[in-house]
Write a protein that holds these residues in place. Sequence first.
Motif, short mmCIF file in Angstrom:
data_model
loop_
_atom_site.label_atom_id
_atom_site.label_comp_id
_atom_site.label_asym_id
_atom_site.label_seq_id
_atom_site.Cartn_x
_atom_site.Cartn_y
_atom_site.Cartn_z
N CYS A 252 38.94 36.86 49.77
CA CYS A 252 40.35 36.70 49.40
C CYS A 252 40.65 37.07 47.96
O CYS A 252 41.74 36.74 47.45
N MET A 253 39.74 37.74 47.31
CA MET A 253 39.90 38.09 45.90
C MET A 253 41.22 38.81 45.62
O MET A 253 41.83 38.61 44.59
N MET A 254 41.65 39.67 46.56
CA MET A 254 42.83 40.48 46.29
C MET A 254 44.05 40.04 47.11
O MET A 254 44.98 40.80 47.29
N ILE A 255 44.03 38.81 47.58
CA ILE A 255 45.13 38.32 48.40
C ILE A 255 46.05 37.43 47.56
O ILE A 255 45.59 36.54 46.85
N SER A 256 47.35 37.69 47.67
CA SER A 256 48.34 36.92 46.91
C SER A 256 48.85 35.71 47.68
O SER A 256 49.28 34.74 47.08
N SER A 257 48.84 35.81 48.98
CA SER A 257 49.46 34.77 49.81
C SER A 257 48.55 33.56 49.95
O SER A 257 47.46 33.67 50.52
N TYR B 55 34.22 47.09 44.64
CA TYR B 55 34.85 46.09 45.50
C TYR B 55 36.16 46.62 46.07
O TYR B 55 36.43 46.53 47.26
N ILE B 56 36.99 47.21 45.19
CA ILE B 56 38.27 47.76 45.64
C ILE B 56 38.03 48.88 46.65
O ILE B 56 38.69 48.95 47.69
N ARG C 273 37.25 47.80 50.13
CA ARG C 273 38.36 47.20 50.88
C ARG C 273 39.47 48.20 51.20
O ARG C 273 40.22 48.00 52.14
N PHE C 274 39.59 49.26 50.40
CA PHE C 274 40.62 50.27 50.61
C PHE C 274 39.98 51.65 50.76
O PHE C 274 39.94 52.42 49.81
N THR D 160 52.94 40.57 52.40
CA THR D 160 51.57 40.37 51.92
C THR D 160 51.39 40.81 50.48
O THR D 160 50.54 40.29 49.77
N LYS E 206 49.13 44.66 41.20
CA LYS E 206 48.20 43.60 40.80
C LYS E 206 47.56 43.14 42.11
O LYS E 206 48.25 42.72 43.03
N LEU E 207 46.26 43.20 42.19
CA LEU E 207 45.58 42.94 43.47
C LEU E 207 45.18 41.46 43.57
O LEU E 207 44.04 41.09 43.29
N GLY E 208 46.09 40.63 43.98
CA GLY E 208 45.80 39.20 44.07
C GLY E 208 45.48 38.65 42.69
O GLY E 208 46.21 38.88 41.74
N ARG E 209 44.36 37.94 42.57
CA ARG E 209 43.92 37.45 41.27
C ARG E 209 43.07 38.50 40.56
O ARG E 209 42.68 38.33 39.41
N TYR E 210 42.81 39.60 41.24
CA TYR E 210 41.91 40.63 40.73
C TYR E 210 42.63 41.52 39.73
O TYR E 210 43.71 41.17 39.23
N GLN F 48 47.69 33.02 53.65
CA GLN F 48 46.61 33.87 54.16
C GLN F 48 45.26 33.32 53.76
O GLN F 48 44.31 33.30 54.55
N ILE G 167 43.59 29.48 41.58
CA ILE G 167 44.69 29.66 42.54
C ILE G 167 44.27 29.43 43.99
O ILE G 167 45.10 29.20 44.85
N TYR H 53 42.62 46.40 54.85
CA TYR H 53 42.41 45.11 54.21
C TYR H 53 43.45 44.13 54.75
O TYR H 53 43.70 44.07 55.93
N SER H 54 44.11 43.38 53.95
CA SER H 54 45.08 42.41 54.44
C SER H 54 46.50 42.78 54.02
O SER H 54 47.40 41.97 54.13
N TYR H 55 46.69 43.99 53.52
CA TYR H 55 48.00 44.33 53.00
C TYR H 55 48.96 44.89 54.06
O TYR H 55 50.16 44.76 53.94
#
Lengths: 147, 164
Positions: free
Chosen positions: B85-90, A7-8, A11-12, A99, A115-119, B93, B123, A133-135
């Motif tokens: 959005c798994m890796m998004i903190s905002s 998955y990572i 996205r990257f 972001t 730390k990648l969001g909740r991942y 967003q 979250i 991605y969105s970073y």
Amino acid sequence: MPVRDAYIESRFPQLTSYKIKSPIDDKYNCIAFAANDNTKWWWPKAPFYWPPDIPEKEDLDSFVACYKSLGYKECRLNSKFEKGYEKVAIFVDPNGIPTHAAKQDTDVKGFWKSKLGRYIDIEHTLKGISGTYSYGNVGVILKRKVK
Amino acid sequence: MEEAILIKKTLPKYSQFSNFHLTQIPPYLVYPSFDTKDVTNHLEEIYKIREYVIFNLTCSPALTHRENNIAARFNQLASEVIEDCMMISSPTQIALHPSYQEIIGMGKNIFPLLIKKLDETPIFWFWALEAIAGINPVPKSHRGNIPEIVKDWKKWANTNNYAG
């Protein structure tokens, strides 16, 4: 810990060298992790945590102020490892909106931790998670003396 | 149009849309004439017939089909949000994701589904809960504390009969 994560990597695409350091955890995000807090989700919007007296605005100034309140000072885009200092890099999207945040790995030169969001959280190079991605890209780097 | 035909043919067609309301059944579907003048002259009668049909349909098992469609649509949208959005903190967003916007648009119908989702991926859903409920029940002392925020929302949902 697994060695790779599909998955990572999807996205990257620039992420060629990385290490998985922890499992999925909903309790904290990248901003908290870079501030050495693994207990809360940090973001300048309720119901998430934001340091008191720091403006609750989703702009780079607020995020810089957030880390300055923890003793960090701006050092522009100097990502080089400096002995005795810890660094934080704040990423912004093309509109300059924060972001993501990563903290410099003090054990492995040239590497950072995110730390990648909740991942999961990983050890990586800055380039590995930039531009995709969105970073977005690194907007500012801050440093403080190691306590 | 006979009520049986309306239930069998028309309702499934409209209830595939998650925000469908029975009052959206076009009046012409309950009246046999397609002549505009005729319809205009009998508008009051048409609306009375539609009211009668709606009254009977609210007791109809056809509604279960609609509720199932809402849950299925919500789950599909939620999966898309989580995947992207798994890796998004905002939270901003995340909330701007088109599927998330559609979830908010589903309104109070999906409140119990959102409360249930807090157990899996907490979250993501606070923004939608607040947007739909119009309130944020989380005290300042709990800010950022995800397990406590989940408890605050569940307590509020139970108190306000939104838990499902």
